[in-house]
Design a protein around this motif. Structure first.
Motif, PDB file in Angstrom:
ATOM      1  N   GLU A 243      -2.661   7.504  -1.279  1.00  0.00           N
ATOM      2  CA  GLU A 243      -2.489   7.695   0.108  1.00  0.00           C
ATOM      3  C   GLU A 243      -2.815   9.278   0.455  1.00  0.00           C
ATOM      4  O   GLU A 243      -2.455  10.024  -0.282  1.00  0.00           O
ATOM      5  CB  GLU A 243      -1.143   7.257   0.708  1.00  0.00           C
TER       6      GLU A 243
ATOM      7  N   HIS B 149       0.701  -1.283  -0.178  1.00  0.00           N
ATOM      8  CA  HIS B 149       0.060   0.010  -0.231  1.00  0.00           C
ATOM      9  C   HIS B 149       0.903   1.229   0.063  1.00  0.00           C
ATOM     10  O   HIS B 149       2.244   1.198   0.322  1.00  0.00           O
ATOM     11  CB  HIS B 149      -0.984   0.125   1.395  1.00  0.00           C
TER      12      HIS B 149
ATOM     13  N   ARG C 254       0.373  -6.925  -4.490  1.00  0.00           N
ATOM     14  CA  ARG C 254      -0.114  -7.749  -3.671  1.00  0.00           C
ATOM     15  C   ARG C 254      -0.078  -9.302  -4.362  1.00  0.00           C
ATOM     16  O   ARG C 254      -0.019  -9.368  -5.610  1.00  0.00           O
ATOM     17  CB  ARG C 254      -1.581  -7.503  -3.031  1.00  0.00           C
TER      18      ARG C 254
ATOM     19  N   GLN D 179      -2.740   3.084  -5.846  1.00  0.00           N
ATOM     20  CA  GLN D 179      -3.303   3.978  -4.751  1.00  0.00           C
ATOM     21  C   GLN D 179      -2.865   5.321  -4.865  1.00  0.00           C
ATOM     22  O   GLN D 179      -1.989   5.660  -5.261  1.00  0.00           O
ATOM     23  CB  GLN D 179      -2.881   3.048  -3.497  1.00  0.00           C
TER      24      GLN D 179
HETATM   25  N1  DAH Z   1      -3.440   1.215   3.152  1.00  0.00           N
HETATM   26  C1  DAH Z   1      -4.941   0.298   3.350  1.00  0.00           C
HETATM   27  C2  DAH Z   1      -4.870  -0.749   2.326  1.00  0.00           C
HETATM   28  O1  DAH Z   1      -4.296  -0.434   1.236  1.00  0.00           O
HETATM   29  C3  DAH Z   1      -5.960   1.527   2.824  1.00  0.00           C
HETATM   30  C4  DAH Z   1      -6.146   2.468   3.913  1.00  0.00           C
HETATM   31  C5  DAH Z   1      -6.922   2.524   4.982  1.00  0.00           C
HETATM   32  C6  DAH Z   1      -5.297   3.718   4.002  1.00  0.00           C
HETATM   33  C7  DAH Z   1      -7.070   3.247   6.017  1.00  0.00           C
HETATM   34  C8  DAH Z   1      -5.450   4.716   4.979  1.00  0.00           C
HETATM   35  C9  DAH Z   1      -6.129   4.613   5.899  1.00  0.00           C
HETATM   36  O2  DAH Z   1      -4.551   5.620   4.776  1.00  0.00           O
HETATM   37  O3  DAH Z   1      -6.550   5.445   6.908  1.00  0.00           O
HETATM   38  O4  DAH Z   1      -5.813  -1.462   2.373  1.00  0.00           O
END
Ligand code: DAH
Length: 374
Positions: free
Chosen positions: A246, A204, A230, A244
């Motif tokens: 972030e 992530h 993944r 993604q």
């Molecule tokens: N990193 C998580 C994923 O890839 C997604 C995520 C959830 C990021 C909550 C965040 C968060 O910053 O606050 O599944």
């Protein structure tokens, strides 16, 4: 050009040839001229033209020089007049013809060159198709624009990470069940003896939360676009590589309302002003509380359809208020600071917006598909 047998006569004197009467002169010159005309026809290019010219007009041993030396100079007074006149006539013919052949060759060469270099302005132009950004890139840019307008900065980070940044510092200790959902590709350890580097492809973009807070004091407002990995088998909703963004905002007075308002603004900007959002309780080790952000179904506007499995809502992404435990890993003052974070899938956003049902089409590079999003 080999000397023709006939022309051997010019190497001998008229006396040797047994010519003593003027009327034989005419025939001798007629033979020479006939031979000359025959050779002239054979001149096809510049080099054969040079040989031809030198054979007839060469000062030292050209045919005309030999006629002058062997026929004219030693001629008896009775023949001299006739030989001189015939030689002048032949010389004029030879010089004019040699020059004419040269002109003809030059003209021909010019014609060939003109044909070769001709530009046909009536031909259609060369079509050079202009490329365009891939749908994923376009989606990245669209979301980046939304957050740039809110005062966020865009930062990028490494796709190869250590377990510390990908897991531990995000409050996911070893053996924590959250790791099971994020199995990834580990980079083979070096040969025995060297220290194992423990490198992996990030699962992530969240590790950039840690990198950013390690190097930057609050206030922090960043988004992180990038690739993540993944160990999933490819199907309509899974890919071993996807994208993604972030998000992280940390400051002294950030509340859950800021979080909700920002998320709602993002969703309305991206999917349209009529789309509604809701938060559902969830769990992530690095946020507390955690939420799943749902949007009213983009296909049926909440009425219920196959896309939203007749619930009227579509799950968009995970988010939450930053867990104070995370601040401990980056030496932030958890008593003074608060913030929110979110991590959204770009591929999913693009698929929902454009009604696609198979993530794989984003990675197959079929121009017929990609052209629709120019
Ligand atoms: N990193 C998580 C994923 O890839 C997604 C995520 C959830 C990021 C909550 C965040 C968060 O910053 O606050 O599944």
């Amino acid at each position: 050009m080999a000397l023709p047998v006939k022309l051997d006569s010019t190497s001998r004197t008229l006396a040797d040839l047994g010519v003593s009467l003027p009327d034989r002169i005419t025939a001798l010159f007629a033979d020479l001229r006939a031979e000359f005309d025959r050779e002239a026809v054979g001149v096809r290019d510049e080099s054969s033209w040079r040989v031809f010219r030198d054979a007839w007009l060469g000062r030292k041993s050209g045919v005309l020089t030999r006629v002058s030396d062997n026929w004219l100079k030693p001629a008896t007074p009775a023949l001299k007049r006739a030989v001189g006149a015939a030689l002048n006539e032949l010389r004029a013919h030879v010089e004019a013809t040699v020059q004419a052949r040269r002109t003809a060759l030059d003209d021909l060469a010019a014609q060939v060159a003109a044909g070769r270099d001709r530009v046909d302005l009536s031909l259609p132009g060369v079509h050079r198709p202009v490329g365009s950004a891939h749908l994923i890139t376009q989606t990245f840019r669209e979301i980046e624009r939304i957050f740039l307008s809110l005062g966020y900065s865009v930062v990028e980070g490494p796709e190869i990470e250590t377990p510390y940044y990908n897991f531990e510092a995000l409050n996911i200790p070893e053996h924590h069940p959250a790791r099971d959902t994020m199995d990834t590709f580990y980079i083979a350890p070096p040969p025995v003896g060297a220290a194992p580097p423990g490198l992996l492809l990030r699962t992530h973009t969240s590790p950039m939360q840690i990198h950013t807070m390690e190097t930057q004091q609050p206030p922090v407002r960043i988004i992180v676009p990038g690739k993540v990995y993944r160990r999933d088998n490819p199907d309509a909703t899974h890919s071993f590589m996807f994208h993604q963004i972030e998000g992280l905002a940390v400051d002294t007075d950030i509340t859950f309302c800021d979080f909700k308002g920002t998320i709602d603004y993002l969703v309305k900007q991206f999917f349209g002003p009529t789309v509604r959002t809701r938060l559902r309780p969830s769990y992530f080790p690095f946020t507390e509380p955690s939420a799943e952000v749902d949007a009213s179904c983009t296909a049926c506007d909440g009425a219920g359809c196959r896309v939203c499995k007749f619930s009227g809502w579509i799950e968009l992404f995970g988010a939450g208020m930053v867990d104070p435990a995370v601040y401990g890993f980056v030496n932030y003052d958890a008593k003074r600071l608060s913030g929110f974070a979110f991590g959204l899938g770009i591929d999913r956003f693009a698929m929902l917006k454009y009604g696609m049902h198979d993530i794989q089409v984003l990675f197959q590079n079929d121009a017929r598909f990609l052209r629709q999003f120019r």
